[in-house]
Design a protein around this motif. Structure first.
Motif, PDB file in Angstrom:
ATOM      1  N   SER A  33       0.827  -1.203   0.000  1.00  0.00           N
ATOM      2  CA  SER A  33       0.000   0.000   0.000  1.00  0.00           C
ATOM      3  C   SER A  33       0.860   1.252   0.000  1.00  0.00           C
ATOM      4  N   ILE A  34       1.918   1.260   0.807  1.00  0.00           N
ATOM      5  CA  ILE A  34       2.808   2.421   0.869  1.00  0.00           C
ATOM      6  C   ILE A  34       3.541   2.601  -0.457  1.00  0.00           C
ATOM      7  N   LEU A  35       4.013   1.506  -1.038  1.00  0.00           N
ATOM      8  CA  LEU A  35       4.736   1.617  -2.307  1.00  0.00           C
ATOM      9  C   LEU A  35       3.823   2.093  -3.441  1.00  0.00           C
ATOM     10  N   TYR A  36       2.628   1.529  -3.534  1.00  0.00           N
ATOM     11  CA  TYR A  36       1.701   1.974  -4.572  1.00  0.00           C
ATOM     12  C   TYR A  36       1.254   3.411  -4.336  1.00  0.00           C
ATOM     13  N   GLY A  37       1.107   3.809  -3.080  1.00  0.00           N
ATOM     14  CA  GLY A  37       0.734   5.179  -2.765  1.00  0.00           C
ATOM     15  C   GLY A  37       1.807   6.169  -3.178  1.00  0.00           C
ATOM     16  N   SER A  38       3.056   5.823  -2.928  1.00  0.00           N
ATOM     17  CA  SER A  38       4.141   6.724  -3.325  1.00  0.00           C
ATOM     18  C   SER A  38       4.238   6.821  -4.839  1.00  0.00           C
ATOM     19  N   PHE A  66      -1.259  10.432  -3.029  1.00  0.00           N
ATOM     20  CA  PHE A  66      -0.684   9.454  -2.108  1.00  0.00           C
ATOM     21  C   PHE A  66      -1.742   8.925  -1.149  1.00  0.00           C
ATOM     22  N   ILE A  67      -2.517   9.833  -0.581  1.00  0.00           N
ATOM     23  CA  ILE A  67      -3.532   9.429   0.388  1.00  0.00           C
ATOM     24  C   ILE A  67      -4.583   8.545  -0.269  1.00  0.00           C
ATOM     25  N   LEU A  68      -5.078   8.968  -1.424  1.00  0.00           N
ATOM     26  CA  LEU A  68      -6.136   8.201  -2.097  1.00  0.00           C
ATOM     27  C   LEU A  68      -5.664   6.824  -2.545  1.00  0.00           C
ATOM     28  N   VAL A  69      -4.494   6.770  -3.166  1.00  0.00           N
ATOM     29  CA  VAL A  69      -3.999   5.481  -3.671  1.00  0.00           C
ATOM     30  C   VAL A  69      -3.634   4.551  -2.517  1.00  0.00           C
ATOM     31  N   GLY A  72      -6.928   3.401  -0.941  1.00  0.00           N
ATOM     32  CA  GLY A  72      -7.625   2.517  -1.877  1.00  0.00           C
ATOM     33  C   GLY A  72      -6.978   1.144  -1.951  1.00  0.00           C
ATOM     34  N   CYS A  73      -5.663   1.117  -2.048  1.00  0.00           N
ATOM     35  CA  CYS A  73      -4.944  -0.160  -2.096  1.00  0.00           C
ATOM     36  C   CYS A  73      -5.067  -0.895  -0.767  1.00  0.00           C
ATOM     37  N   TRP A  74      -4.990  -0.163   0.337  1.00  0.00           N
ATOM     38  CA  TRP A  74      -5.094  -0.776   1.662  1.00  0.00           C
ATOM     39  C   TRP A  74      -6.443  -1.462   1.839  1.00  0.00           C
ATOM     40  N   PHE A  75      -7.534  -0.739   1.531  1.00  0.00           N
ATOM     41  CA  PHE A  75      -8.862  -1.318   1.728  1.00  0.00           C
ATOM     42  C   PHE A  75      -9.120  -2.476   0.767  1.00  0.00           C
ATOM     43  N   HIS A  76      -8.637  -2.355  -0.463  1.00  0.00           N
ATOM     44  CA  HIS A  76      -8.809  -3.447  -1.420  1.00  0.00           C
ATOM     45  C   HIS A  76      -8.069  -4.701  -0.945  1.00  0.00           C
TER      46      HIS A  76
END
Length: 120
Positions: A33-38, A66-69, A72-76
């Motif tokens: 999630s952190i990597l996709y967000g960055s 960053f916050i949205l991605v 979004g990735c975290w919840f998915h």
């Protein structure tokens, strides 16, 4: 020799904590999630800069990206992880019941036969 750690195995040293709160190594899908967000923040900010040439607004769009991605990735990922855990639990219970009831008269899958044969 250098010991090679398998992916998913926690290291022997200090765990990597983001902002001293989020233990990225031991929480499932936190690292992804952190990597996709960055990556999303860089793409959103740079894309906005190329379209508008506004530096401050592009920075804000990058932070928002960053916050949205990340969320979004975290919840998915967490939703899929929870769904997988439920499926595993149901499979474990089914296997346990199959072993428990196998070849006894209480087996729900066993055909119920009448004692006398066919009735007309």
């Amino acid at each position: 020799m250098v010991a090679v750690l398998e992916p998913g195995e926690p290291g022997e040293g200090k765990p990597f904590k983001l902002l001293r709160i989020l233990d990225v190594e031991n929480i499932p899908y936190a690292r992804d999630s952190i990597l996709y967000g960055s990556l999303g923040s860089v793409e959103a900010g740079f894309g906005h800069f190329l379209l508008t040439s506004r530096i401050r607004r592009s920075r804000d769009v990058g932070v928002g990206g960053f916050i949205l991605v990340t969320l979004g990735c975290w919840f998915h990922c967490r939703y899929n992880y929870a769904k997988l855990r439920i499926q595993e639990r149901l499979a474990r219970e089914g296997i346990k019941n199959k072993i428990l009831y196998e070849s006894i008269h209480l087996d729900p899958e066993r055909k119920q036969t009448n004692g006398g044969g066919s009735s007309n």
